[in-house]
Scaffold this active site. Structure first.
Site, PDB file in Angstrom:
ATOM      1  N   ARG A 165       0.946  -1.117   0.017  1.00  0.00           N
ATOM      2  CA  ARG A 165      -0.084   0.080   0.031  1.00  0.00           C
ATOM      3  C   ARG A 165       0.744   1.230  -0.176  1.00  0.00           C
ATOM      4  O   ARG A 165       2.120   1.225   0.446  1.00  0.00           O
ATOM      5  CB  ARG A 165      -0.810  -0.049   1.310  1.00  0.00           C
ATOM      6  CG  ARG A 165      -1.878  -1.274   1.525  1.00  0.00           C
ATOM      7  CD  ARG A 165      -2.691  -1.230   2.731  1.00  0.00           C
ATOM      8  NE  ARG A 165      -3.564  -2.342   2.872  1.00  0.00           N
ATOM      9  CZ  ARG A 165      -3.254  -3.294   3.512  1.00  0.00           C
ATOM     10  NH1 ARG A 165      -2.026  -3.802   4.202  1.00  0.00           N
ATOM     11  NH2 ARG A 165      -4.003  -4.239   3.584  1.00  0.00           N
ATOM     12  N   LYS A 194      -2.336  -2.470   8.062  1.00  0.00           N
ATOM     13  CA  LYS A 194      -3.292  -2.137   8.842  1.00  0.00           C
ATOM     14  C   LYS A 194      -3.379  -2.414  10.329  1.00  0.00           C
ATOM     15  O   LYS A 194      -3.120  -3.784  10.688  1.00  0.00           O
ATOM     16  CB  LYS A 194      -4.654  -2.231   8.443  1.00  0.00           C
ATOM     17  CG  LYS A 194      -5.061  -1.664   7.114  1.00  0.00           C
ATOM     18  CD  LYS A 194      -6.337  -1.958   6.505  1.00  0.00           C
ATOM     19  CE  LYS A 194      -6.590  -1.214   4.937  1.00  0.00           C
ATOM     20  NZ  LYS A 194      -7.835  -1.597   4.405  1.00  0.00           N
ATOM     21  N   HIS A 266      -2.830   2.262  -5.731  1.00  0.00           N
ATOM     22  CA  HIS A 266      -3.461   0.666  -5.766  1.00  0.00           C
ATOM     23  C   HIS A 266      -3.356   0.177  -6.919  1.00  0.00           C
ATOM     24  O   HIS A 266      -3.644  -1.117  -6.832  1.00  0.00           O
ATOM     25  CB  HIS A 266      -4.817   1.384  -5.043  1.00  0.00           C
ATOM     26  CG  HIS A 266      -4.974   0.562  -3.722  1.00  0.00           C
ATOM     27  ND1 HIS A 266      -4.378   0.650  -2.817  1.00  0.00           N
ATOM     28  CD2 HIS A 266      -6.269  -0.293  -3.340  1.00  0.00           C
ATOM     29  CE1 HIS A 266      -4.637  -0.164  -1.766  1.00  0.00           C
ATOM     30  NE2 HIS A 266      -5.678  -0.750  -2.088  1.00  0.00           N
ATOM     31  N   ARG A 269      -0.688  -2.122  -6.859  1.00  0.00           N
ATOM     32  CA  ARG A 269      -1.007  -3.249  -5.860  1.00  0.00           C
ATOM     33  C   ARG A 269      -2.060  -4.413  -6.467  1.00  0.00           C
ATOM     34  O   ARG A 269      -1.840  -5.407  -6.359  1.00  0.00           O
ATOM     35  CB  ARG A 269      -1.679  -2.632  -4.407  1.00  0.00           C
ATOM     36  CG  ARG A 269      -1.967  -3.633  -3.330  1.00  0.00           C
ATOM     37  CD  ARG A 269      -2.304  -2.709  -2.175  1.00  0.00           C
ATOM     38  NE  ARG A 269      -3.049  -3.682  -1.182  1.00  0.00           N
ATOM     39  CZ  ARG A 269      -2.573  -4.303  -0.229  1.00  0.00           C
ATOM     40  NH1 ARG A 269      -1.283  -4.653  -0.331  1.00  0.00           N
ATOM     41  NH2 ARG A 269      -3.333  -5.092   0.550  1.00  0.00           N
ATOM     42  N   HIS A 292      -3.918  -9.251   3.709  1.00  0.00           N
ATOM     43  CA  HIS A 292      -5.252  -9.473   3.889  1.00  0.00           C
ATOM     44  C   HIS A 292      -5.449 -10.235   5.208  1.00  0.00           C
ATOM     45  O   HIS A 292      -4.899 -11.365   5.268  1.00  0.00           O
ATOM     46  CB  HIS A 292      -5.811 -10.010   2.954  1.00  0.00           C
ATOM     47  CG  HIS A 292      -5.866  -9.204   1.578  1.00  0.00           C
ATOM     48  ND1 HIS A 292      -6.276  -9.444   0.493  1.00  0.00           N
ATOM     49  CD2 HIS A 292      -6.028  -7.556   1.634  1.00  0.00           C
ATOM     50  CE1 HIS A 292      -6.265  -8.330  -0.535  1.00  0.00           C
ATOM     51  NE2 HIS A 292      -6.071  -7.309   0.225  1.00  0.00           N
ATOM     52  N   TYR A 301      -9.644 -11.148  -6.679  1.00  0.00           N
ATOM     53  CA  TYR A 301      -8.487 -11.049  -7.664  1.00  0.00           C
ATOM     54  C   TYR A 301      -8.746 -12.228  -8.415  1.00  0.00           C
ATOM     55  O   TYR A 301      -8.262 -12.290  -9.635  1.00  0.00           O
ATOM     56  CB  TYR A 301      -7.228 -10.887  -6.980  1.00  0.00           C
ATOM     57  CG  TYR A 301      -6.804  -9.654  -6.391  1.00  0.00           C
ATOM     58  CD1 TYR A 301      -6.603  -8.455  -7.145  1.00  0.00           C
ATOM     59  CD2 TYR A 301      -6.965  -9.417  -4.868  1.00  0.00           C
ATOM     60  CE1 TYR A 301      -6.341  -7.124  -6.397  1.00  0.00           C
ATOM     61  CE2 TYR A 301      -6.539  -8.247  -4.536  1.00  0.00           C
ATOM     62  CZ  TYR A 301      -6.383  -7.135  -5.179  1.00  0.00           C
ATOM     63  OH  TYR A 301      -6.365  -5.610  -4.549  1.00  0.00           O
TER      64      TYR A 301
END
Length: 327
Positions: A165, A194, A266, A269, A292, A301
């Protein structure tokens, strides 16, 4: 459906209730006139629908009436085309807001819209560049041998080579890198996602070489003007590179590469994940590389990859398409 006259609509208890809520939004909540106009249009259609099914007062509205209005929006009628999920969701938000207001104000005993949820808009598939377009973008970022050019090339190589990111890339410190020797291929990079969740991601040879060039030949020239920041990517004043500057670097490279459409951090990414899956990577490996929490997030994806396979099949297989004039 019976359409009430303008006079009867103005005087109905439901219309007065809707007016009270809109006044509350304007005075107490400070909502813009644009928002109020949109809500007023949605509520006008809602009140006409209720009148058509024989509901005259707020106390008469039941959950099936609200759900019926949502179904009515999605199917349309003689006067209105069926609404897409996004538009229908906006209308249901207005209706739910009205009934919540009436319940909180004590004008009705219960909220009939509480369990009616707005439709979920279809999830947009992430946009990915082709491998060829990624190569064009990365080459365009390497124009010149200035410190800024070396930095931008290294930044884009990290975004694509690691699936990072933009926030993770600009937060990198020099101690988060382990480049290894040039003859050993790529190194590894420690990313903090995150919730400050840490993951270690391999650095491919291209990203490793671009980072090495930047750290040796570019960063020292810019970092001299700073305060000894540990940041990998620094700006012209020697401070940590900002998100806005990272976006600017990508847009500039996309313009030089003559790539159309919106190209963002993004995008790289998304391209990283899509190209890994197209190359046969396991979805759980891609999940770990992307950071994730759930594999379900990564599986979007796989839809992109499946679409890619369909396109390749349609172009390459001799019997994938009907021949012109075939019966």
């Amino acid at each position: 459906m019976t359409t009430p006259t303008a006079q009867s609509t103005r005087r109905s208890p439901l219309t007065r209730a809707a007016g009270d809520w809109l006044d509350h939004l304007r005075v107490e909540r400070g909502r813009s006139e644009h928002t109020l106009r949109a809500y007023r249009r949605d509520l006008d259609r809602y009140l006409r629908y209720l009148d058509g099914v024989g509901v005259r007062t707020p106390e008469e509205v039941r959950e099936h009436d609200v759900a019926g209005f949502l179904a009515h929006l999605r199917t349309g009628d003689e006067e209105h085309q069926p609404l897409a999920a996004t538009s229908a969701a906006r209308a249901v938000v207005a209706v739910r807001g009205l009934h919540t207001f009436l319940a909180v104000e004590g004008q009705v005993a219960d909220d009939p819209a509480r369990e009616v949820t707005p439709p979920t808009p279809p999830r947009r598939l992430p946009k990915a560049l082709t491998v060829h377009d990624v190569e064009r973008l990365l080459q365009a970022a390497a124009v010149g041998d200035t410190p800024a050019a070396l930095r931008d090339r290294a930044l884009l190589e990290v975004l694509y080579g690691c699936g990072a990111r933009v926030s993770e890339a600009i937060a990198l410190d020099v101690d988060d890198l382990e480049l290894g020797r040039a003859d050993e291929g790529g190194g590894v990079v420690r990313l903090f996602g995150k919730g400050r969740k840490e993951r270690v991601v391999p650095l491919g040879r291209y990203a490793r070489d671009a980072l090495d060039s930047w750290l040796v030949r570019g960063r020292p020239a810019l970092a001299r003007g700073g305060t000894g920041t540990p940041a990998v990517f620094v700006n012209a004043r020697g401070g940590r590179l900002s998100r806005q500057s990272a976006w600017t670097a990508i847009r500039a490279a996309a313009e030089r590469a003559d790539l159309r459409g919106e190209i963002s951090p993004h995008t790289l990414r998304h391209s990283f994940a899509t190209h890994l899956l197209d190359g046969g990577a396991d979805v759980r490996v891609v999940q770990e590389l992307l950071g994730h929490a759930s594999v379900a997030t990564t599986q979007i994806y796989t839809h992109v990859s499946t679409q890619h396979l369909r396109e390749v099949y349609a172009q390459a297989h001799p019997r994938a398409r009907r021949a012109p004039g075939a019966g």
